[in-house]
Design a protein around this motif. Sequence first.
Motif, PDB file in Angstrom:
ATOM      1  N   VAL A  25      -6.679   4.133   4.807  1.00 58.90           N
ATOM      2  CA  VAL A  25      -6.253   2.792   4.413  1.00 58.90           C
ATOM      3  C   VAL A  25      -6.819   2.437   3.044  1.00 58.90           C
ATOM      4  O   VAL A  25      -6.125   1.858   2.186  1.00 58.90           O
ATOM      5  CB  VAL A  25      -6.671   1.752   5.468  1.00 58.90           C
ATOM      6  CG1 VAL A  25      -6.331   0.340   5.004  1.00 58.90           C
ATOM      7  CG2 VAL A  25      -6.005   2.045   6.805  1.00 58.90           C
ATOM      8  N   GLY A  26      -8.078   2.793   2.816  1.00 59.18           N
ATOM      9  CA  GLY A  26      -8.685   2.510   1.521  1.00 59.18           C
ATOM     10  C   GLY A  26      -7.988   3.242   0.387  1.00 59.18           C
ATOM     11  O   GLY A  26      -7.738   2.663  -0.680  1.00 59.18           O
ATOM     12  N   PHE A  27      -7.657   4.516   0.589  1.00 64.20           N
ATOM     13  CA  PHE A  27      -6.949   5.261  -0.447  1.00 64.20           C
ATOM     14  C   PHE A  27      -5.566   4.659  -0.697  1.00 64.20           C
ATOM     15  O   PHE A  27      -5.080   4.672  -1.826  1.00 64.20           O
ATOM     16  CB  PHE A  27      -6.830   6.723  -0.043  1.00 64.20           C
ATOM     17  CG  PHE A  27      -8.152   7.423   0.094  1.00 64.20           C
ATOM     18  CD1 PHE A  27      -9.288   6.947  -0.545  1.00 64.20           C
ATOM     19  CD2 PHE A  27      -8.280   8.558   0.887  1.00 64.20           C
ATOM     20  CE1 PHE A  27     -10.513   7.584  -0.426  1.00 64.20           C
ATOM     21  CE2 PHE A  27      -9.494   9.201   1.021  1.00 64.20           C
ATOM     22  CZ  PHE A  27     -10.615   8.717   0.367  1.00 64.20           C
ATOM     23  N   ALA A  28      -4.933   4.166   0.361  1.00 63.10           N
ATOM     24  CA  ALA A  28      -3.625   3.527   0.183  1.00 63.10           C
ATOM     25  C   ALA A  28      -3.721   2.258  -0.655  1.00 63.10           C
ATOM     26  O   ALA A  28      -2.761   1.878  -1.323  1.00 63.10           O
ATOM     27  CB  ALA A  28      -3.020   3.211   1.552  1.00 63.10           C
ATOM     28  N   LEU A  29      -4.890   1.595  -0.617  1.00 61.22           N
ATOM     29  CA  LEU A  29      -5.083   0.351  -1.362  1.00 61.22           C
ATOM     30  C   LEU A  29      -5.818   0.558  -2.694  1.00 61.22           C
ATOM     31  O   LEU A  29      -6.092  -0.410  -3.393  1.00 61.22           O
ATOM     32  CB  LEU A  29      -5.868  -0.651  -0.498  1.00 61.22           C
ATOM     33  CG  LEU A  29      -5.162  -1.120   0.769  1.00 61.22           C
ATOM     34  CD1 LEU A  29      -6.121  -1.942   1.624  1.00 61.22           C
ATOM     35  CD2 LEU A  29      -3.927  -1.927   0.442  1.00 61.22           C
ATOM     36  N   GLY A  30      -6.172   1.827  -2.995  1.00 59.58           N
ATOM     37  CA  GLY A  30      -6.880   2.098  -4.245  1.00 59.58           C
ATOM     38  C   GLY A  30      -8.382   1.944  -4.159  1.00 59.58           C
ATOM     39  O   GLY A  30      -9.030   1.589  -5.153  1.00 59.58           O
ATOM     40  N   LEU A  31      -8.977   2.219  -3.021  1.00 58.81           N
ATOM     41  CA  LEU A  31     -10.434   2.106  -2.858  1.00 58.81           C
ATOM     42  C   LEU A  31     -11.120   3.198  -3.671  1.00 58.81           C
ATOM     43  O   LEU A  31     -10.854   4.385  -3.484  1.00 58.81           O
ATOM     44  CB  LEU A  31     -10.796   2.237  -1.376  1.00 58.81           C
ATOM     45  CG  LEU A  31     -12.274   2.057  -1.020  1.00 58.81           C
ATOM     46  CD1 LEU A  31     -12.674   0.589  -1.164  1.00 58.81           C
ATOM     47  CD2 LEU A  31     -12.533   2.532   0.414  1.00 58.81           C
ATOM     48  N   PRO A  32     -12.048   2.836  -4.572  1.00 58.05           N
ATOM     49  CA  PRO A  32     -12.681   3.843  -5.448  1.00 58.05           C
ATOM     50  C   PRO A  32     -13.882   4.531  -4.798  1.00 58.05           C
ATOM     51  O   PRO A  32     -14.971   4.618  -5.398  1.00 58.05           O
ATOM     52  CB  PRO A  32     -13.086   3.021  -6.663  1.00 58.05           C
ATOM     53  CG  PRO A  32     -13.402   1.677  -6.116  1.00 58.05           C
ATOM     54  CD  PRO A  32     -12.441   1.467  -4.970  1.00 58.05           C
ATOM     55  N   LEU A  33     -13.738   5.001  -3.578  1.00 62.83           N
ATOM     56  CA  LEU A  33     -14.808   5.714  -2.890  1.00 62.83           C
ATOM     57  C   LEU A  33     -14.270   7.043  -2.380  1.00 62.83           C
ATOM     58  O   LEU A  33     -13.069   7.191  -2.128  1.00 62.83           O
ATOM     59  CB  LEU A  33     -15.351   4.895  -1.706  1.00 62.83           C
ATOM     60  CG  LEU A  33     -16.026   3.554  -2.019  1.00 62.83           C
ATOM     61  CD1 LEU A  33     -16.489   2.896  -0.731  1.00 62.83           C
ATOM     62  CD2 LEU A  33     -17.202   3.731  -2.969  1.00 62.83           C
ATOM     63  N   SER A  34     -15.166   7.998  -2.203  1.00 61.15           N
ATOM     64  CA  SER A  34     -14.780   9.282  -1.627  1.00 61.15           C
ATOM     65  C   SER A  34     -14.774   9.193  -0.105  1.00 61.15           C
ATOM     66  O   SER A  34     -15.297   8.241   0.489  1.00 61.15           O
ATOM     67  CB  SER A  34     -15.749  10.372  -2.085  1.00 61.15           C
ATOM     68  OG  SER A  34     -17.052  10.132  -1.567  1.00 61.15           O
ATOM     69  N   TRP A  35     -14.196  10.221   0.519  1.00 62.87           N
ATOM     70  CA  TRP A  35     -14.161  10.257   1.983  1.00 62.87           C
ATOM     71  C   TRP A  35     -15.579  10.274   2.553  1.00 62.87           C
ATOM     72  O   TRP A  35     -15.860   9.608   3.549  1.00 62.87           O
ATOM     73  CB  TRP A  35     -13.389  11.490   2.445  1.00 62.87           C
ATOM     74  CG  TRP A  35     -13.308  11.631   3.935  1.00 62.87           C
ATOM     75  CD1 TRP A  35     -12.444  11.005   4.784  1.00 62.87           C
ATOM     76  CD2 TRP A  35     -14.153  12.455   4.749  1.00 62.87           C
ATOM     77  NE1 TRP A  35     -12.681  11.386   6.087  1.00 62.87           N
ATOM     78  CE2 TRP A  35     -13.731  12.278   6.096  1.00 62.87           C
ATOM     79  CE3 TRP A  35     -15.218  13.322   4.499  1.00 62.87           C
ATOM     80  CZ2 TRP A  35     -14.330  12.947   7.156  1.00 62.87           C
ATOM     81  CZ3 TRP A  35     -15.817  13.984   5.562  1.00 62.87           C
ATOM     82  CH2 TRP A  35     -15.376  13.789   6.865  1.00 62.87           C
ATOM     83  N   THR A  36     -16.481  11.022   1.919  1.00 66.31           N
ATOM     84  CA  THR A  36     -17.857  11.103   2.395  1.00 66.31           C
ATOM     85  C   THR A  36     -18.543   9.744   2.336  1.00 66.31           C
ATOM     86  O   THR A  36     -19.269   9.355   3.262  1.00 66.31           O
ATOM     87  CB  THR A  36     -18.647  12.122   1.560  1.00 66.31           C
ATOM     88  OG1 THR A  36     -17.991  13.383   1.606  1.00 66.31           O
ATOM     89  CG2 THR A  36     -20.063  12.271   2.092  1.00 66.31           C
ATOM     90  N   GLN A  37     -18.327   9.016   1.261  1.00 61.34           N
ATOM     91  CA  GLN A  37     -18.935   7.692   1.149  1.00 61.34           C
ATOM     92  C   GLN A  37     -18.376   6.728   2.194  1.00 61.34           C
ATOM     93  O   GLN A  37     -19.130   5.914   2.748  1.00 61.34           O
ATOM     94  CB  GLN A  37     -18.694   7.139  -0.262  1.00 61.34           C
ATOM     95  CG  GLN A  37     -19.475   7.847  -1.349  1.00 61.34           C
ATOM     96  CD  GLN A  37     -19.098   7.357  -2.730  1.00 61.34           C
ATOM     97  OE1 GLN A  37     -17.924   7.145  -3.030  1.00 61.34           O
ATOM     98  NE2 GLN A  37     -20.100   7.172  -3.592  1.00 61.34           N
ATOM     99  N   ALA A  76       0.831  -1.198   0.000  1.00 60.63           N
ATOM    100  CA  ALA A  76       0.000   0.000   0.000  1.00 60.63           C
ATOM    101  C   ALA A  76       0.872   1.257   0.000  1.00 60.63           C
ATOM    102  O   ALA A  76       2.084   1.214   0.238  1.00 60.63           O
ATOM    103  CB  ALA A  76      -0.927  -0.001   1.222  1.00 60.63           C
ATOM    104  N   ASP A  77       0.215   2.402  -0.255  1.00 57.34           N
ATOM    105  CA  ASP A  77       0.896   3.692  -0.243  1.00 57.34           C
ATOM    106  C   ASP A  77       1.273   4.040   1.198  1.00 57.34           C
ATOM    107  O   ASP A  77       0.391   4.209   2.056  1.00 57.34           O
ATOM    108  CB  ASP A  77      -0.031   4.764  -0.816  1.00 57.34           C
ATOM    109  CG  ASP A  77       0.663   6.108  -0.980  1.00 57.34           C
ATOM    110  OD1 ASP A  77       1.751   6.297  -0.396  1.00 57.34           O
ATOM    111  OD2 ASP A  77       0.125   6.967  -1.689  1.00 57.34           O
ATOM    112  N   PRO A  78       2.562   4.186   1.526  1.00 58.06           N
ATOM    113  CA  PRO A  78       2.948   4.412   2.927  1.00 58.06           C
ATOM    114  C   PRO A  78       2.491   5.759   3.470  1.00 58.06           C
ATOM    115  O   PRO A  78       2.251   5.889   4.673  1.00 58.06           O
ATOM    116  CB  PRO A  78       4.481   4.313   2.886  1.00 58.06           C
ATOM    117  CG  PRO A  78       4.856   4.599   1.477  1.00 58.06           C
ATOM    118  CD  PRO A  78       3.739   4.085   0.643  1.00 58.06           C
TER     119      PRO A  78
END
Length: 345
Positions: free
Chosen positions: A259-271, A73-75
């Motif tokens: 954590v989701g953004f580090a793994l490429g989760l396709p959701l926004s912070w609000t979601q 993941a993105d550190p």
Amino acid sequence: MSSLPLGDRPGSLPARARPTLPAVAPLPAPRSRFFPARLTRLALTLLPLLLIGAWAAADLHTFRDGVNRLATADPWWLLAGLFFTCMGWVAAAAVRQGALPERLPPGLLLASQFAAGAANHVLPAGIGAHAVTLRFLQGRGIPADRAAASLALYSLVKPVAKTLVLLGFLVALPELLHLAQLVPDRGTLLLIATAVTALLATAGVVAATVRPLRRPLARFVRAALTDALVLHTRPGRVLALWGGAAATPLLQASVIASVGFALGLPLSWTQVVLAFLLAGTAAGAVPAPGGIGPVDAALVFTMTTFGAPIDIAAATVIGYRVLTVWVPLLPGALVLSILVQRKIL
């Protein structure tokens, strides 16, 4: 003074005629009266480490899976998630302070909440965190009834604030209200209402029929109402109590989003925040240690409902648990043991 030997002085017996006292054996050193107390304190010091070791052995595959996924993941996003995790302890300490009129030492209060987090992940339904906080408050000289009233106010404010935050998001984002599958049906709502009514009725019947409980319950209710009224006349306490309670779910959701953004989760912070709030509302009543299990499954379901791939959603939840449970678990247990050893708890 005469220079004659003692046996030759007038009126004294000769040395041979003087009686000799029998030799007396030295008394054994008395055992410390505090030996049982020391043994108990030593056991309490080691108990958190033993419990965490047993729990880690039982759930080791989850830890390994999460570490393997986080390794790619993105550190920087993971570092942001760790920051939000630390801020969660600050928010918890603010709520604890806001639920009590007396001023508590900030450093020790923060350390107690860090240690309470480790205990909370071992025992279900927040029992571990409440037990650690109760011991801390009593060690600060707070009477037992008022300390219990503070815990009750803390437990009441947190879900109310979380519900208000959820309603605020839904009002601000009405386009998300079409997710009807996330809203409980009438049967579920009726079951929840019945369970709450039965719980309140049972508590009332027990308080009315069991005489030994009447006086302690009366003292508890009196202390709770008095402190609640006093606290809500102080703006600083109101801000710490309600502001910290409202910030807690946002910080937890920010950890998941990082954590989701580090793994490429396709959701926004609000979601992600809405998914976390809805998952906690749906499964937060299940008495699992730290909410692990039911909340995780509900969180994966809500994120996939918002459009996330199930494998990335599951990896996000595992990474969230690694950051919020496994990483601070051993340091929290060590802090808990130190606080017990130094008689702060």
